[in-house]
Motif scaffolding. Sequence first.
Motif, PDB file in Angstrom:
ATOM      1  N   ALA A   1      41.992 -35.539   8.482  1.00 46.25           N
ATOM      2  CA  ALA A   1      41.720 -35.390   7.051  1.00 46.25           C
ATOM      3  C   ALA A   1      42.063 -33.969   6.624  1.00 46.25           C
ATOM      4  O   ALA A   1      41.768 -33.008   7.332  1.00 46.25           O
ATOM      5  N   ALA A   2      42.720 -33.845   5.457  1.00 47.06           N
ATOM      6  CA  ALA A   2      43.134 -32.518   4.987  1.00 47.06           C
ATOM      7  C   ALA A   2      43.403 -32.565   3.497  1.00 47.06           C
ATOM      8  O   ALA A   2      43.911 -33.572   2.977  1.00 47.06           O
ATOM      9  N   ASP A   3      43.069 -31.484   2.815  1.00 49.02           N
ATOM     10  CA  ASP A   3      43.370 -31.330   1.388  1.00 49.02           C
ATOM     11  C   ASP A   3      42.863 -32.509   0.560  1.00 49.02           C
ATOM     12  O   ASP A   3      43.532 -32.975  -0.366  1.00 49.02           O
ATOM     13  N   GLY A   4      41.695 -33.001   0.898  1.00 41.70           N
ATOM     14  CA  GLY A   4      41.101 -34.106   0.157  1.00 41.70           C
ATOM     15  C   GLY A   4      41.612 -35.473   0.547  1.00 41.70           C
ATOM     16  O   GLY A   4      41.157 -36.487   0.000  1.00 41.70           O
ATOM     17  N   LEU A   5      42.552 -35.539   1.479  1.00 36.36           N
ATOM     18  CA  LEU A   5      43.091 -36.822   1.934  1.00 36.36           C
ATOM     19  C   LEU A   5      42.324 -37.290   3.168  1.00 36.36           C
ATOM     20  O   LEU A   5      41.950 -36.479   4.020  1.00 36.36           O
TER      21      LEU A   5
ATOM     22  N   LEU B   1      43.392 -42.062  -4.395  1.00 33.87           N
ATOM     23  CA  LEU B   1      44.166 -41.742  -3.191  1.00 33.87           C
ATOM     24  C   LEU B   1      45.648 -41.972  -3.434  1.00 33.87           C
ATOM     25  O   LEU B   1      46.080 -43.088  -3.751  1.00 33.87           O
ATOM     26  N   ASP B   2      46.424 -40.921  -3.295  1.00 34.09           N
ATOM     27  CA  ASP B   2      47.881 -40.990  -3.304  1.00 34.09           C
ATOM     28  C   ASP B   2      48.370 -40.255  -2.063  1.00 34.09           C
ATOM     29  O   ASP B   2      48.152 -39.039  -1.928  1.00 34.09           O
ATOM     30  N   ASP B   3      48.998 -40.974  -1.173  1.00 36.06           N
ATOM     31  CA  ASP B   3      49.439 -40.379   0.082  1.00 36.06           C
ATOM     32  C   ASP B   3      50.739 -41.050   0.510  1.00 36.06           C
ATOM     33  O   ASP B   3      51.025 -42.206   0.136  1.00 36.06           O
ATOM     34  N   ARG B   4      51.525 -40.334   1.289  1.00 28.39           N
ATOM     35  CA  ARG B   4      52.828 -40.836   1.754  1.00 28.39           C
ATOM     36  C   ARG B   4      53.036 -40.323   3.172  1.00 28.39           C
ATOM     37  O   ARG B   4      53.046 -39.115   3.409  1.00 28.39           O
ATOM     38  N   VAL B   5      53.205 -41.259   4.113  1.00 26.72           N
ATOM     39  CA  VAL B   5      53.209 -40.891   5.525  1.00 26.72           C
ATOM     40  C   VAL B   5      54.379 -41.559   6.235  1.00 26.72           C
ATOM     41  O   VAL B   5      54.679 -42.742   5.999  1.00 26.72           O
ATOM     42  N   LEU B   6      55.048 -40.803   7.099  1.00 22.15           N
ATOM     43  CA  LEU B   6      56.031 -41.364   8.015  1.00 22.15           C
ATOM     44  C   LEU B   6      55.289 -41.877   9.238  1.00 22.15           C
ATOM     45  O   LEU B   6      54.547 -41.133   9.887  1.00 22.15           O
TER      46      LEU B   6
END
Length: 338
Positions: free
Chosen positions: A41-45, A99-104
């Motif tokens: 978890a980081a920066d609110g994610l 929640l807005d996140d984008r992960v490889l």
Amino acid sequence: MTGPPDGGRVCFDATVDVPPPAERAAAEAALGHPVSHLLPAADGLPTVAASVAGDPPRARVAWVRADGAVVVRVACPPGRPSRWRPVVAAVVEIATPGLDDRVLVARAAPEASSVRPVLASEAPGDAVPVAGDGLALARLPAGVAVLGVDALDASGEPIGRLDRPGLSELRSEGAGVSGRLGSTHGMGAGIGGGRWAPGLAEAAFEAGYAMRLPEWTPPGMERGRPRVEPDVSYPAAPPALVIAWNGADGSRVLLRQAPAPLASPDGGGRDATEVDVGGVTGVLRGRMLVTLVWETPTRAFGLQVRGMEGARGVALRVARSIPPGDPGPATAGAGPLL
């Protein structure tokens, strides 16, 4: 990523955060299964937890909040990284309330120590390490296209690239998953992009391996010239070799082969029939236009039969007449792809 010339410790482009054991334990308790790798978890994610399951294997990833709530789970398409195709990957974007996140989400072959996204931006992507089950995770900037993924060895040298056609792009807003799947193996397809070779010897020289030809084809058919077709998803992988037998009435038997294993295994489905081909399982489809795909330990094959009665039986007889052949491409073994 950089590596010292003496083969010492590898340094990664980005800071590698090692999640505390408690964060992994909390994610495993929330999901009810082991977690092979996670992004802290980081920066609110929230925590991003990943594991591998199924046959054929696929990466599954979940976003887990500190209170144990699972925001969303996403299963990536099945894939098998290998020496020839060293990374399979998906870009997973989450857009849910708050929640807005984008992960490889990538899986790499044992030869790879890290992976690096290739971004459509002036700033290069950061290399991230390969962890348990070959998984690698990286948060991506919003709105920047991913053009590919490089697999890197322990010295930081590329050992193969997954180009964008083979990269899946998935998006979830909580209720479901949509997006674009990467290109599949295409072993049962017709003629694709590539070039005609003058003969079998020239095709073998270019591809690094010799074709295995069937000992039986339908009588009266004429064999054409071989074709060399690069892998659209893996430009450094050995190309496929294709050859066809044509009848005067428009009938055709087309054989495609490439080094195994395929990065996108055939998962079967409602229209598929499992059949035995020389002791391995093949997947047979169709009635008038018939395809048959199977893999041995060193070679993947695809047959397409059209324009004839009993096409399914023809496909099986042709496939079963192909001899076991050589141990694989001449470029097999340690060292870079040739």
